[in-house]
Design a protein around this motif. Structure first.
Motif, PDB file in Angstrom:
ATOM      1  N   ASN A 257       0.801  -1.221   0.000  1.00 20.52           N
ATOM      2  CA  ASN A 257       0.000   0.000   0.000  1.00 20.52           C
ATOM      3  C   ASN A 257       0.831   1.267   0.000  1.00 20.52           C
ATOM      4  O   ASN A 257       0.402   2.311   0.461  1.00 20.52           O
TER       5      ASN A 257
ATOM      6  N   GLY B  73       4.329   1.528   1.021  1.00 22.59           N
ATOM      7  CA  GLY B  73       5.644   1.390   1.641  1.00 22.59           C
ATOM      8  C   GLY B  73       5.947   2.365   2.764  1.00 22.59           C
ATOM      9  O   GLY B  73       7.066   2.407   3.261  1.00 22.59           O
TER      10      GLY B  73
ATOM     11  N   VAL C  79       8.268   1.644   6.194  1.00 18.28           N
ATOM     12  CA  VAL C  79       9.009   0.374   6.118  1.00 18.28           C
ATOM     13  C   VAL C  79      10.402   0.668   5.569  1.00 18.28           C
ATOM     14  O   VAL C  79      10.549   1.410   4.601  1.00 18.28           O
TER      15      VAL C  79
ATOM     16  N   GLU D 286      13.919   0.428   3.623  1.00 13.67           N
ATOM     17  CA  GLU D 286      14.131   0.070   2.218  1.00 13.67           C
ATOM     18  C   GLU D 286      14.519  -1.403   2.009  1.00 13.67           C
ATOM     19  O   GLU D 286      13.985  -2.046   1.104  1.00 13.67           O
TER      20      GLU D 286
ATOM     21  N   GLU E  80      12.428  -3.980  -0.368  1.00 13.16           N
ATOM     22  CA  GLU E  80      13.055  -4.717  -1.458  1.00 13.16           C
ATOM     23  C   GLU E  80      12.727  -6.212  -1.380  1.00 13.16           C
ATOM     24  O   GLU E  80      12.376  -6.848  -2.375  1.00 13.16           O
TER      25      GLU E  80
ATOM     26  N   ARG F 291       9.099  -6.821  -2.275  1.00 14.24           N
ATOM     27  CA  ARG F 291       8.888  -6.665  -3.713  1.00 14.24           C
ATOM     28  C   ARG F 291       9.347  -7.888  -4.475  1.00 14.24           C
ATOM     29  O   ARG F 291       8.695  -8.350  -5.404  1.00 14.24           O
TER      30      ARG F 291
ATOM     31  N   GLN G 225      -5.095  -3.408  -6.603  1.00 11.72           N
ATOM     32  CA  GLN G 225      -4.548  -2.360  -7.446  1.00 11.72           C
ATOM     33  C   GLN G 225      -3.107  -1.980  -7.097  1.00 11.72           C
ATOM     34  O   GLN G 225      -2.242  -1.890  -7.969  1.00 11.72           O
ATOM     35  N   ALA G 226      -2.878  -1.754  -5.820  1.00 13.99           N
ATOM     36  CA  ALA G 226      -1.565  -1.249  -5.413  1.00 13.99           C
ATOM     37  C   ALA G 226      -0.486  -2.262  -5.768  1.00 13.99           C
ATOM     38  O   ALA G 226       0.539  -1.919  -6.348  1.00 13.99           O
TER      39      ALA G 226
ATOM     40  N   ARG H  54       3.470  -1.704 -13.209  1.00 16.90           N
ATOM     41  CA  ARG H  54       3.604  -0.251 -13.364  1.00 16.90           C
ATOM     42  C   ARG H  54       2.357   0.368 -13.976  1.00 16.90           C
ATOM     43  O   ARG H  54       2.418   1.436 -14.550  1.00 16.90           O
TER      44      ARG H  54
ATOM     45  N   ARG I 173       8.435  11.429   0.422  1.00 11.55           N
ATOM     46  CA  ARG I 173       7.166  10.711   0.306  1.00 11.55           C
ATOM     47  C   ARG I 173       5.971  11.658   0.280  1.00 11.55           C
ATOM     48  O   ARG I 173       4.869  11.277   0.597  1.00 11.55           O
TER      49      ARG I 173
ATOM     50  N   ARG J 268      -8.915   2.321  -3.677  1.00  7.36           N
ATOM     51  CA  ARG J 268      -7.649   1.732  -4.137  1.00  7.36           C
ATOM     52  C   ARG J 268      -6.708   2.815  -4.636  1.00  7.36           C
ATOM     53  O   ARG J 268      -5.514   2.790  -4.366  1.00  7.36           O
TER      54      ARG J 268
ATOM     55  N   ALA K  78      -5.254   4.556  -1.732  1.00  7.75           N
ATOM     56  CA  ALA K  78      -4.290   3.696  -1.038  1.00  7.75           C
ATOM     57  C   ALA K  78      -3.006   3.520  -1.837  1.00  7.75           C
ATOM     58  O   ALA K  78      -1.987   3.096  -1.294  1.00  7.75           O
ATOM     59  N   GLY K  79      -3.057   3.868  -3.117  1.00  4.02           N
ATOM     60  CA  GLY K  79      -1.922   3.602  -3.998  1.00  4.02           C
ATOM     61  C   GLY K  79      -0.778   4.591  -3.861  1.00  4.02           C
ATOM     62  O   GLY K  79       0.203   4.492  -4.591  1.00  4.02           O
TER      63      GLY K  79
END
Lengths: 346, 346
Positions: free
Chosen positions: A29, A31, A34, A36, A40, A43, A55-56, A63, B63, B119, B122-123
């Motif tokens: 959602n 990051g 959290v 890095e 990683e 991911r 979606q996220a 992408r 961010r 969504r 949240a993205g």
């Protein structure tokens, strides 16, 4: 259809990455909060397992955001007072919703904000953009091109000089204007005026050109005093009509560049005791409802299917995104026909 | 002010990361087409050097996106036909622009699309959200809370049951309704009707409560046939007024839950030959211009400062974002006063 294939769970990703469920959820959602190295690891686990919970996470892998920006290069105040934009947005909204894409409308107070809009587009928040109501010296197209965001324009872009590969949807502004003026000529009018739109927009420039074409063809040459510049608004139409009556009291027809302008012109003609259409015939452009039906008398106008243009822009953009680019040899522009709608003013 | 401090260049980042200028640029603009290890190296160089070339890079580091979403929980068609939303957006747009934040309006076709809106929120595309026109059983607030996006609501949220910590800006709907009904009582009216808004919205429920309070206080109890449910639209106001005239032909005053409803009610009263205010007095709510001034006769109404509510929602949200959270002990809701504006209908 076969049964749905069972998908990797959030738990599976957490186990693979050696982190908690909550951490996976946070990374997926956005990051926030959290570190890095953990981001990683999550991911990598997401990619290895092909985990697509929502979606996220999907956008993390593909992408894609399933979101499309709409940019109207006008101040927010005009967007909410000109029904043209509501109609175009309606077509776009229906089409995007049908494809489960989010419509992201980026509002501005004016041109000074266009650099910020371009930054947002460049920031990776949308898959593409639909841009309309561009003015000639607006830096936005260049900024968008620089941002590398796939874009379809509403209306032929006028900045020219470049590669002419910008994709757009437009209506036949010049042909529609020619039809309107020919209709007025057919009614026996000889002092036909034109109230223009903002001439730094191709739609307004093309409508003027259509007017000039027919006037040149029929009258040999046109009286320049019969052309008054305006701005697509009712109050602009009022000012222009007042000026026309001063300059050319013998005016017997007006082709207004859009319906809102015609609305203002009708008001001023009424105030001056000119009967429409007996003394002065009036034709608009757009056929935006309920405006065109509710003028007094109801407006004869050149209809363009505005909602359909919005839908078409959207379909063009989404097909480009799906294929990763326009088909080779695809035409840059799509131009829709117009129709003269006869009501009471001409 | 001192001279601007010289900032690290794109070139410096490229050298530090051992990649080309183009690669840095691509990473900073979203990372498309760059392999993950390179993205990582560029990010580290950006952070180490404190390189802040533009929005995209800034959001990489902080961010923050300098963008705020606006969600109106109504179909796109209503947003463009009810001037209330245009006014609220005007206040929001002015305030966001003054702070160089991008207004991101998320449009929907209806409630089925709210999960997709959540969504998008949240993205990680916006810093916060302004949400208004919520209906009682809408899943959106829960979805937004789940997404962890800082939010300020327009109108008191009605889903209740929870911690009541949702931040909101509202007007004094109940007090404004009480003023309206007291004014009608003061005019000597005894058969005072109320056309409600959608009662799954707190604004409509609060206005009904204000009406019932005063009616109970003055009349002992109110005739339930004098209350007709409607939906904040002109056509809804027409239907409700027709029903009222059928049920209670002796009605001598109407408090309509908003101006658009009053507009519809006035039309039906005129069609039935009832004089306003002589036979039936009418009061609206909102004071949306030009509607309230252009009704026939001009509308007496309860004014709320809609544009100011939009500005205030925005300021509350931005201050929360800057401080990282609301101040301890900050009140959850801000409630603005209303004013009775007397024109011709009561």
């Amino acid at each position: 259809m076969s049964e749905a294939v069972s998908r990797p769970t959030l738990e599976a990703v957490a186990a693979r990455a050696g982190v908690s469920r909550a951490t996976v959820s946070r990374v997926v959602n956005g990051g926030d909060g959290v570190r890095e190295p953990l981001v990683e690891r999550v991911r990598r686990a997401v990619e290895e397992l092909g985990y697509v919970p929502n979606q996220a996470a999907r956008s993390l892998v593909t992408r894609r955001h399933d979101a499309v920006a709409v940019v109207i290069a006008e101040p927010e105040t005009r967007i909410f007072t000109d029904p043209f934009f509501a109609l175009q947005l309606r077509g776009i909204s229906k089409e995007l919703t049908a494809q489960d894409n989010q419509l992201v409308l980026l509002l501005t107070e004016g041109r000074d904000d266009h650099a910020r809009v371009a930054r947002y587009l460049a920031g990776g928040h949308v898959d593409g953009a639909l841009v309309f109501s561009l003015h000639l010296d607006d830096p936005l197209p260049g900024l968008i091109e620089g941002a590398g965001v796939p874009t379809v324009f509403g209306g032929r872009p006028g900045w020219g000089g470049g590669s002419n590969t910008a994709r757009y949807v437009d209506c036949d502004n010049r042909g529609g204007a020619e039809d309107a003026v020919r209709h007025l000529v057919g009614l026996g009018r000889t002092r036909i005026a034109h109230i223009t739109g903002p001439l730094d927009q191709t739609s307004a420039a093309d409508r003027l050109q259509g007017y000039l074409d027919v006037m040149g063809e029929v009258m040999g040459e046109s009286d320049p005093r019969l052309v008054v510049a305006s701005d697509f608004t009712p109050s602009g139409g009022e000012r222009a009509m007042g000026e026309l009556l001063d300059r050319c009291p013998d005016v017997d027809a007006v082709f207004a560049a859009n319906d809102l302008t015609a609305l203002g012109a009708l008001r001023v003609l009424r105030e001056h005791g000119r009967r429409v259409p007996e003394d002065v015939a009036v034709i608009g452009f757009d056929d935006v409802l309920p405006v065109a039906e509710q003028t007094e008398p109801p407006l004869t106008t050149v209809r363009q299917d505005i909602e359909e243009m919005g839908r078409l822009m959207t379909r063009l953009l989404l097909s480009t995104l799906t294929r990763g680019g326009p088909a080779a040899g695809a035409p840059a522009g799509v131009v829709l026909p117009t129709t003269l709608v006869r009501r009471a003013t001409a």
